[in-house]
Design an enzyme around this catalytic site. Structure first.
Site, PDB file in Angstrom:
ATOM      1  N   ARG A 248       0.850  -1.190   0.000  1.00  0.00           N
ATOM      2  CA  ARG A 248       0.000   0.000   0.000  1.00  0.00           C
ATOM      3  C   ARG A 248       0.886   1.239   0.000  1.00  0.00           C
ATOM      4  O   ARG A 248       1.995   1.226   0.552  1.00  0.00           O
ATOM      5  CB  ARG A 248      -0.914   0.012   1.227  1.00  0.00           C
ATOM      6  CG  ARG A 248      -1.797  -1.214   1.359  1.00  0.00           C
ATOM      7  CD  ARG A 248      -2.548  -1.206   2.687  1.00  0.00           C
ATOM      8  NE  ARG A 248      -3.410  -2.377   2.841  1.00  0.00           N
ATOM      9  CZ  ARG A 248      -3.037  -3.530   3.391  1.00  0.00           C
ATOM     10  NH1 ARG A 248      -1.792  -3.671   3.847  1.00  0.00           N
ATOM     11  NH2 ARG A 248      -3.879  -4.537   3.491  1.00  0.00           N
TER      12      ARG A 248
ATOM     13  N   LYS B 190      -1.546  -3.075   8.382  1.00  0.00           N
ATOM     14  CA  LYS B 190      -2.655  -2.825   9.296  1.00  0.00           C
ATOM     15  C   LYS B 190      -2.430  -3.586  10.598  1.00  0.00           C
ATOM     16  O   LYS B 190      -1.941  -4.701  10.609  1.00  0.00           O
ATOM     17  CB  LYS B 190      -3.968  -3.259   8.642  1.00  0.00           C
ATOM     18  CG  LYS B 190      -4.339  -2.414   7.420  1.00  0.00           C
ATOM     19  CD  LYS B 190      -5.660  -2.838   6.829  1.00  0.00           C
ATOM     20  CE  LYS B 190      -6.046  -1.954   5.655  1.00  0.00           C
ATOM     21  NZ  LYS B 190      -7.353  -2.327   5.059  1.00  0.00           N
TER      22      LYS B 190
ATOM     23  N   ARG C 215      -0.950  -1.751  -6.920  1.00  0.00           N
ATOM     24  CA  ARG C 215      -1.015  -2.887  -6.000  1.00  0.00           C
ATOM     25  C   ARG C 215      -1.861  -4.000  -6.612  1.00  0.00           C
ATOM     26  O   ARG C 215      -1.462  -5.173  -6.594  1.00  0.00           O
ATOM     27  CB  ARG C 215      -1.609  -2.411  -4.664  1.00  0.00           C
ATOM     28  CG  ARG C 215      -1.896  -3.507  -3.629  1.00  0.00           C
ATOM     29  CD  ARG C 215      -2.346  -2.819  -2.338  1.00  0.00           C
ATOM     30  NE  ARG C 215      -2.969  -3.715  -1.391  1.00  0.00           N
ATOM     31  CZ  ARG C 215      -2.331  -4.475  -0.502  1.00  0.00           C
ATOM     32  NH1 ARG C 215      -1.016  -4.497  -0.499  1.00  0.00           N
ATOM     33  NH2 ARG C 215      -2.988  -5.227   0.356  1.00  0.00           N
TER      34      ARG C 215
ATOM     35  N   HIS D 253      -2.674  -9.557   3.626  1.00  0.00           N
ATOM     36  CA  HIS D 253      -4.065  -9.764   4.011  1.00  0.00           C
ATOM     37  C   HIS D 253      -4.142 -10.760   5.164  1.00  0.00           C
ATOM     38  O   HIS D 253      -3.498 -11.803   5.132  1.00  0.00           O
ATOM     39  CB  HIS D 253      -4.869 -10.312   2.829  1.00  0.00           C
ATOM     40  CG  HIS D 253      -5.132  -9.291   1.769  1.00  0.00           C
ATOM     41  ND1 HIS D 253      -5.397  -9.616   0.466  1.00  0.00           N
ATOM     42  CD2 HIS D 253      -5.175  -7.937   1.825  1.00  0.00           C
ATOM     43  CE1 HIS D 253      -5.591  -8.512  -0.240  1.00  0.00           C
ATOM     44  NE2 HIS D 253      -5.463  -7.494   0.568  1.00  0.00           N
TER      45      HIS D 253
ATOM     46  N   TYR E 180      -9.991  -9.459  -3.727  1.00  0.00           N
ATOM     47  CA  TYR E 180      -9.134  -8.392  -4.241  1.00  0.00           C
ATOM     48  C   TYR E 180      -8.572  -8.736  -5.609  1.00  0.00           C
ATOM     49  O   TYR E 180      -8.306  -7.866  -6.421  1.00  0.00           O
ATOM     50  CB  TYR E 180      -7.988  -8.188  -3.252  1.00  0.00           C
ATOM     51  CG  TYR E 180      -7.090  -7.032  -3.548  1.00  0.00           C
ATOM     52  CD1 TYR E 180      -5.905  -7.210  -4.237  1.00  0.00           C
ATOM     53  CD2 TYR E 180      -7.417  -5.750  -3.125  1.00  0.00           C
ATOM     54  CE1 TYR E 180      -5.063  -6.159  -4.503  1.00  0.00           C
ATOM     55  CE2 TYR E 180      -6.580  -4.686  -3.380  1.00  0.00           C
ATOM     56  CZ  TYR E 180      -5.403  -4.887  -4.074  1.00  0.00           C
ATOM     57  OH  TYR E 180      -4.585  -3.838  -4.337  1.00  0.00           O
TER      58      TYR E 180
END
Length: 315
Positions: free
Chosen positions: A167, A191, A264, A287, A296
Site C-alpha cells: 500500500r 494494518k 497494487r 491480508h 481483491y
C-alpha cells in the site's frame, strides 16, 4: 500514534457528553484496537453522523435501538453513498455499539444485528504487463534525463509499489533500515502494526540503489529522520504526492489513469497470471484473510482455461 492533537469539533448535533464518549471511543480504537490514524478518523466521522441524527430525533444514545440504526443507514443510502462507504460505516457503528455497551454508555449492543450492504464487486483499474512496463520505463527515463533527485525518488517509489504490491501508506512509512538491497527485500508495517517482508526484483533494486546512493542525500535537511522516501523539504514523503506523480505519468505514458492502489492490484493480478498461488499473494499483500485476497484479485480467462486444461482429466 496519538490523536490528542487532532481532536476536532464533532458536529453541531453532538453534545458535550457525546464528545466525551467519542474521545473515549477514539482512545479505545487507538490503544486497544491499534487501528491506523486514517481508520480512526473515518470511524469517528461515521459515528458522528449517527449521533447527529439521534440528536435531531431527540433520542439519547442510551435509547438507541435497531430501527433507528436502520433508519440512519437508509438515509446514508439515499444520499448516494457508495456501497464500500456504507459497509465501512456499518462496521464503524457496530464497533462503536459493542464498545459503548461494554463501557456502560448503552444498555445493550444493538448494532450487532445491523447488516452491512453487499460491497461492490467492481475491480480497480489493472494495467497490462506491457502498460506497466511503459509507465515504469517513462519514470526511469525522466530520472535519467535530468539532475533532479525528485525524479529519481519517483522512479524508485513507483518501481517498489509495483514490485512489492504494498500500500502507498506502507511504502511512505518505511525507513532506510527497512530496505535490504542485498537480499532485495523491504520490511513494511501494515494494518494492525503487523510487519512483513516483501521481495522485489532487479529493476526496483536498481532504482532504489540510485535513490539511496545518489539522490536521497541531496534532499536531506537538518532534522530529517530515517524515512526511506523524502519530500522536497526533507520530511517523510506524503502519499498524496505519489498519487499526483502517478496520475501525471499515466497520462504522459498513454496508459489507463490509476491510483497507487491500482499498481497494487496490478501486481497481484500479474503474480496470479504468472502462476503464483493465492496463499503467496496473500502473504505479499499482507491480508489477514485469504477471502480478502480472493475478493481483491481476479483470475484471467486465459489462466483459468490453462489451469482447467492442465488439471481436469476430461479437459
Amino acid at each position: 500514534m496519538s490523536l490528542d492533537g487532532e481532536r476536532r469539533a464533532y458536529g453541531d448535533g453532538v453534545s458535550t457528553d457525546d464528545e466525551q464518549v467519542l474521545d473515549a471511543f477514539a482512545r479505545h480504537l487507538e490503544l486497544q484496537r491499534n487501528l491506523s490514524r486514517h481508520t480512526i478518523r473515518a470511524y469517528l466521522g461515521d459515528v458522528t453522523s449517527l449521533l447527529d441524527q439521534l440528536h435531531e430525533a431527540g433520542v439519547a444514545l442510551r435509547d438507541l435501538d435497531l430501527n433507528q440504526l436502520r433508519t440512519w443507514l437508509v438515509g446514508q443510502q439515499r444520499r448516494g453513498m457508495a456501497r464500500s462507504t456504507l459497509a465501512r460505516r456499518v462496521a464503524a457503528v457496530r464497533t462503536f455499539c459493542t464498545w459503548a455497551a461494554r463501557a456502560g454508555h448503552m444498555g445493550s449492543d444493538v448494532g450487532a444485528r445491523l447488516r452491512s450492504p453487499r460491497p461492490d464487486r467492481h475491480l480497480p483499474v489493472v494495467l497490462g504487463v506491457d502498460d506497466a512496463a511503459s509507465l515504469l520505463e517513462l519514470a526511469r527515463e525522466r530520472a535519467a534525463d535530468g539532475d533532479d533527485p525528485v525524479q529519481v525518488r519517483d522512479w524508485a517509489a513507483l518501481e517498489l509499489l509495483y514490485a512489492t504490491g504494498v500500500r502507498v501508506g506502507e511504502l511512505v512509512g518505511t525507513d532506510v533500515g527497512d530496505a535490504d538491497l542485498g537480499e532485495r527485500t523491504l520490511r513494511v508495517t501494515g494494518k494492525g502494526d503487523k510487519q512483513r517482508m516483501v521481495p522485489f526484483g532487479v529493476p526496483a533494486g536498481r532504482a532504489l540503489a540510485a535513490w539511496l546512493e545518489q539522490s536521497r542525500p541531496r534532499l536531506v535537511r537538518p532534522g530529517t529522520g530515517a524515512a526511506l522516501f523524502l519530500g522536497v523539504r526533507g520530511g517523510r514523503l506524503d502519499p498524496r504526492t505519489l498519487r499526483g506523480v502517478l496520475h501525471r505519468l499515466a497520462a504522459e505514458a498513454g496508459v489507463h489513469d490509476l491510483a497507487p492502489h491500482g499498481l497494487r492490484h496490478s501486481a497481484a493480478t500479474h503474480l496470479l497470471a504468472g502462476g503464483s498461488d493465492l496463499r503467496t499473494v496473500q502473504e505479499v499483500l499482507g491480508h489477514a484473510s485469504l477471502a480478502t485476497t480472493q475478493r481483491y484479485t481476479h483470475v484471467t480467462p486465459e489462466r483459468l482455461r490453462a489451469a482447467y486444461t492442465q488439471a481436469h482429466p476430461r479437459a
